[in-house]
Design a protein around this motif. Structure first.
Motif, mmCIF file in Angstrom:
data_model
loop_
_atom_site.group_PDB
_atom_site.id
_atom_site.type_symbol
_atom_site.label_atom_id
_atom_site.label_comp_id
_atom_site.label_asym_id
_atom_site.label_seq_id
_atom_site.Cartn_x
_atom_site.Cartn_y
_atom_site.Cartn_z
ATOM 1 N N HIS A 57 0.841 -1.195 0.000
ATOM 2 C CA HIS A 57 0.000 0.000 0.000
ATOM 3 C C HIS A 57 0.881 1.251 0.000
ATOM 4 O O HIS A 57 1.883 1.318 0.729
ATOM 5 C CB HIS A 57 -0.912 0.007 1.225
ATOM 6 N N PRO A 58 0.547 2.270 -0.813
ATOM 7 C CA PRO A 58 1.385 3.481 -0.884
ATOM 8 C C PRO A 58 1.635 4.137 0.475
ATOM 9 O O PRO A 58 2.754 4.571 0.756
ATOM 10 C CB PRO A 58 0.573 4.400 -1.807
ATOM 11 N N SER A 59 0.611 4.206 1.339
ATOM 12 C CA SER A 59 0.791 4.838 2.649
ATOM 13 C C SER A 59 1.747 4.040 3.518
ATOM 14 O O SER A 59 2.576 4.604 4.251
ATOM 15 C CB SER A 59 -0.556 4.983 3.364
ATOM 16 N N LEU A 60 1.655 2.715 3.456
ATOM 17 C CA LEU A 60 2.540 1.903 4.267
ATOM 18 C C LEU A 60 3.980 2.010 3.784
ATOM 19 O O LEU A 60 4.917 2.049 4.583
ATOM 20 C CB LEU A 60 2.088 0.441 4.242
ATOM 21 N N ARG A 61 4.169 2.073 2.478
ATOM 22 C CA ARG A 61 5.529 2.223 1.955
ATOM 23 C C ARG A 61 6.151 3.542 2.414
ATOM 24 O O ARG A 61 7.345 3.610 2.714
ATOM 25 C CB ARG A 61 5.501 2.123 0.423
ATOM 26 N N LYS A 62 5.334 4.590 2.497
ATOM 27 C CA LYS A 62 5.839 5.870 3.014
ATOM 28 C C LYS A 62 6.233 5.739 4.480
ATOM 29 O O LYS A 62 7.252 6.284 4.916
ATOM 30 C CB LYS A 62 4.771 6.959 2.850
ATOM 31 N N ASN A 63 5.432 5.006 5.253
ATOM 32 C CA ASN A 63 5.752 4.818 6.662
ATOM 33 C C ASN A 63 7.021 3.981 6.848
ATOM 34 O O ASN A 63 7.787 4.200 7.785
ATOM 35 C CB ASN A 63 4.579 4.169 7.394
ATOM 36 N N LYS A 64 7.246 3.023 5.961
ATOM 37 C CA LYS A 64 8.483 2.250 6.040
ATOM 38 C C LYS A 64 9.692 3.150 5.827
ATOM 39 O O LYS A 64 10.704 3.038 6.528
ATOM 40 C CB LYS A 64 8.475 1.130 4.992
ATOM 41 N N GLN A 65 9.595 4.037 4.861
ATOM 42 C CA GLN A 65 10.686 4.972 4.614
ATOM 43 C C GLN A 65 10.866 5.907 5.805
ATOM 44 O O GLN A 65 11.988 6.234 6.197
ATOM 45 C CB GLN A 65 10.411 5.782 3.341
ATOM 46 N N LYS A 66 9.752 6.308 6.402
ATOM 47 C CA LYS A 66 9.811 7.184 7.578
ATOM 48 C C LYS A 66 10.522 6.476 8.731
ATOM 49 O O LYS A 66 11.309 7.089 9.467
ATOM 50 C CB LYS A 66 8.394 7.591 7.984
ATOM 51 N N GLU A 67 10.259 5.182 8.901
ATOM 52 C CA GLU A 67 10.904 4.437 9.974
ATOM 53 C C GLU A 67 12.416 4.356 9.755
ATOM 54 O O GLU A 67 13.197 4.441 10.705
ATOM 55 C CB GLU A 67 10.288 3.042 10.104
ATOM 56 N N THR A 68 12.829 4.199 8.510
ATOM 57 C CA THR A 68 14.263 4.180 8.216
ATOM 58 C C THR A 68 14.896 5.520 8.576
ATOM 59 O O THR A 68 15.969 5.571 9.194
ATOM 60 C CB THR A 68 14.503 3.871 6.728
ATOM 61 N N GLU A 69 14.244 6.606 8.206
ATOM 62 C CA GLU A 69 14.778 7.947 8.491
ATOM 63 C C GLU A 69 14.857 8.204 9.990
ATOM 64 O O GLU A 69 15.853 8.751 10.494
ATOM 65 C CB GLU A 69 13.898 9.000 7.809
ATOM 66 N N LEU A 70 13.825 7.810 10.729
ATOM 67 C CA LEU A 70 13.824 8.000 12.179
ATOM 68 C C LEU A 70 14.887 7.126 12.846
ATOM 69 O O LEU A 70 15.542 7.545 13.803
ATOM 70 C CB LEU A 70 12.447 7.690 12.746
ATOM 71 N N ALA A 71 15.058 5.916 12.336
ATOM 72 C CA ALA A 71 16.059 5.014 12.896
ATOM 73 C C ALA A 71 17.459 5.593 12.755
ATOM 74 O O ALA A 71 18.283 5.507 13.673
ATOM 75 C CB ALA A 71 15.971 3.646 12.223
ATOM 76 N N ILE A 72 17.739 6.192 11.623
ATOM 77 C CA ILE A 72 19.052 6.816 11.399
ATOM 78 C C ILE A 72 19.280 7.937 12.421
ATOM 79 O O ILE A 72 20.377 8.081 12.990
ATOM 80 C CB ILE A 72 19.155 7.353 9.962
ATOM 81 N N LYS A 73 18.246 8.736 12.671
ATOM 82 C CA LYS A 73 18.373 9.831 13.643
ATOM 83 C C LYS A 73 18.624 9.300 15.050
ATOM 84 O O LYS A 73 19.405 9.867 15.809
ATOM 85 C CB LYS A 73 17.113 10.695 13.621
ATOM 86 N N ILE A 74 17.966 8.209 15.400
ATOM 87 C CA ILE A 74 18.139 7.644 16.730
ATOM 88 C C ILE A 74 19.579 7.173 16.937
ATOM 89 O O ILE A 74 20.177 7.411 17.991
ATOM 90 C CB ILE A 74 17.164 6.473 16.952
ATOM 91 N N LEU A 75 20.148 6.525 15.933
ATOM 92 C CA LEU A 75 21.497 5.968 16.092
ATOM 93 C C LEU A 75 22.553 7.047 16.275
ATOM 94 O O LEU A 75 23.649 6.759 16.765
ATOM 95 C CB LEU A 75 21.848 5.073 14.902
#
Length: 425
Positions: free
Chosen positions: A98-116
């Motif tokens: 689903h397009p919305s879920l794919r956007k959220n997956k990308q968002k999780e990657t971006e947030l994960a990078i910030k956390i590290l």
């Protein structure tokens, strides 16, 4: 992806499956065309089938072995799907595409990078790592201490450090001197190999400050060493069981909870079902061994379509992969060894909440950030998503996932730690 061939009719080629999923979405699920992108369906399916794990003894599966020998993780991300029937396959493919879920997956990657790269989280984890080491060593058995001294003597220290699964993910700190033109012929690297202890217990005690990823790897592997057999610890050790099964320790929440919508359309916490989707007994403490609770999955990487966990997350278009994280719950159980008494000071309770929050954000980020940022090698095993980590975290520290199925709690944390610094821990 495992067993997708069983979904094919005689003479069909695998390329037909995304098309069939599209047709199923229209005719059976009554979805609108905007919820079904045939290109995304094909891309997701191709990502799944590229993931082919090695089948090891005792039913263990593992992806690429490259990270374990220090090589770059250049293999496909692990998915390991295996579906009981075609509807289960169609529904999960549609959901993950689903397009919305794919956007959220990308968002999780971006947030994960910030956390590290977040200094506040790293500082909390460094302090927590040392506190956990002191607590476990205080309760360590004589045989466990003897085992530690025997396996970290200068001769044994020359051998490869094979202890701990995240050590095998090549995530431990690099403490030894790397060869350079300046130190070629020097005895220093050899001396460091002999006397700098890089096992998980020594690293847990280390006064050096490590990154978020390094702290997570050490804490994870310490947890393996002191957990019950079958709960992280695959082989017997000389160390006692000091970390109980999730929800079964003296400082544990009484049972796992999950989010559900009530009749007023507000989210509330309700009890998680057992693995067979039946209610928990009234006194789960009477169970011997580990209670098998519903993680929302059928196996590694395959969601259970009948699980309430799966159904609720899908309604919110929240990424879900391998089920509600049992590994994260084990880490929370370890941190609960440091949980203050109910009559402790407000500051002590705030410290405990900060520790649970840091370990939750840290393990999520470690799993979801790319390997080049310090993340877990994605080819090794399937990983857990943000919701799959934060849902059990809410059990151990209520209020840290107060806005479920969104990223607002995490965004607020990162914004505050960035704007106010990290000194106030």
């Amino acid at each position: 992806m495992l067993n997708y061939q069983k979904l094919l009719e005689p003479g069909e080629k695998k390329e037909i499956l995304p098309l069939k999923a599209y047709e199923y979405g229209i005719k059976v699920m009554h979805l609108l065309p905007r919820d079904l992108n045939i290109t995304y369906l094909q891309e997701t399916f191709n990502e799944w089938i590229r993931s082919e794990p090695w089948q090891l003894p005792s039913g263990i599966m593992l992806g690429s072995v490259k990270p374990s020998i220090g090589l770059d993780d250049d293999q496909p991300k692990a998915y390991w799907k295996s579906f009981p029937d075609k509807p289960s396959f169609y529904r999960q493919l549609i959901y993950d595409s689903h397009p919305s879920l794919r956007k959220n997956k990308q968002k999780e990657t971006e947030l994960a990078i910030k956390i590290l790269s977040n200094e506040k989280i790293a500082a909390v984890l460094n302090e927590l790592r040392r506190a956990i080491a002191a607590e476990l060593w205080k309760k360590e058995s004589i045989s466990g201490k003897l085992s530690y001294y025997l396996t970290t003597n200068p001769i044994a220290n020359l051998l490869p450090n094979m202890g701990g699964s995240y050590n095998l993910a090549n995530s431990y700190p690099r403490l030894r001197t790397e060869p350079t033109i300046d130190n070629i012929g020097s005895i220093q690297p050899l001396l460091e190999m002999m006397f700098i202890k890089t096992d998980r217990i020594s690293l847990a005690f280390s006064e050096k400050d490590f990154t978020v990823s390094e702290n997570i790897a050490i804490l994870h592997d310490i947890k393996e060493l002191f957990s019950p057999r079958g709960n992280s610890r695959a082989l017997p050790t000389a160390h006692p069981v000091l970390i109980p099964h999730p929800y079964q320790g003296k400082n544990s929440p009484p049972r796992p909870m999950r989010w559900e919508l009530n009749e007023d359309f507000d989210y509330e916490r309700v009890a998680v079902l057992q693995k067979n989707l039946t209610p928990f007994s009234k006194d789960p403490k009477k169970h011997k061994g580990e209670i098998k609770w519903d993680q929302g999955r059928l196996g590694a990487g395959t969601r259970n379509e009948a699980s309430p966990d799966t159904i609720m997350a899908r309604r919110a278009r929240m990424p879900i992969e391998t089920g509600r994280s049992h590994t994260a719950a084990r880490l929370f159980e370890m941190i609960s060894l440091l949980k203050p008494a109910s009559n402790a000071s407000i500051e002590e309770h705030k410290l405990f909440k900060r520790r649970i929050q840091a370990i939750a954000y840290g393990i999520f980020a470690y799993w979801n950030a790319p390997n080049e940022y310090g993340g877990y090698p994605k080819s090794l095993t399937p990983i857990h998503t943000y919701h799959e980590v934060m849902d059990p975290a809410e059990d151990y520290a209520p209020g840290i996932y107060s806005q479920p199925f969104s990223y607002e709690d995490l965004k607020d944390y990162l914004q505050k730690s960035s704007s106010h610094g990290y000194a106030r821990l």
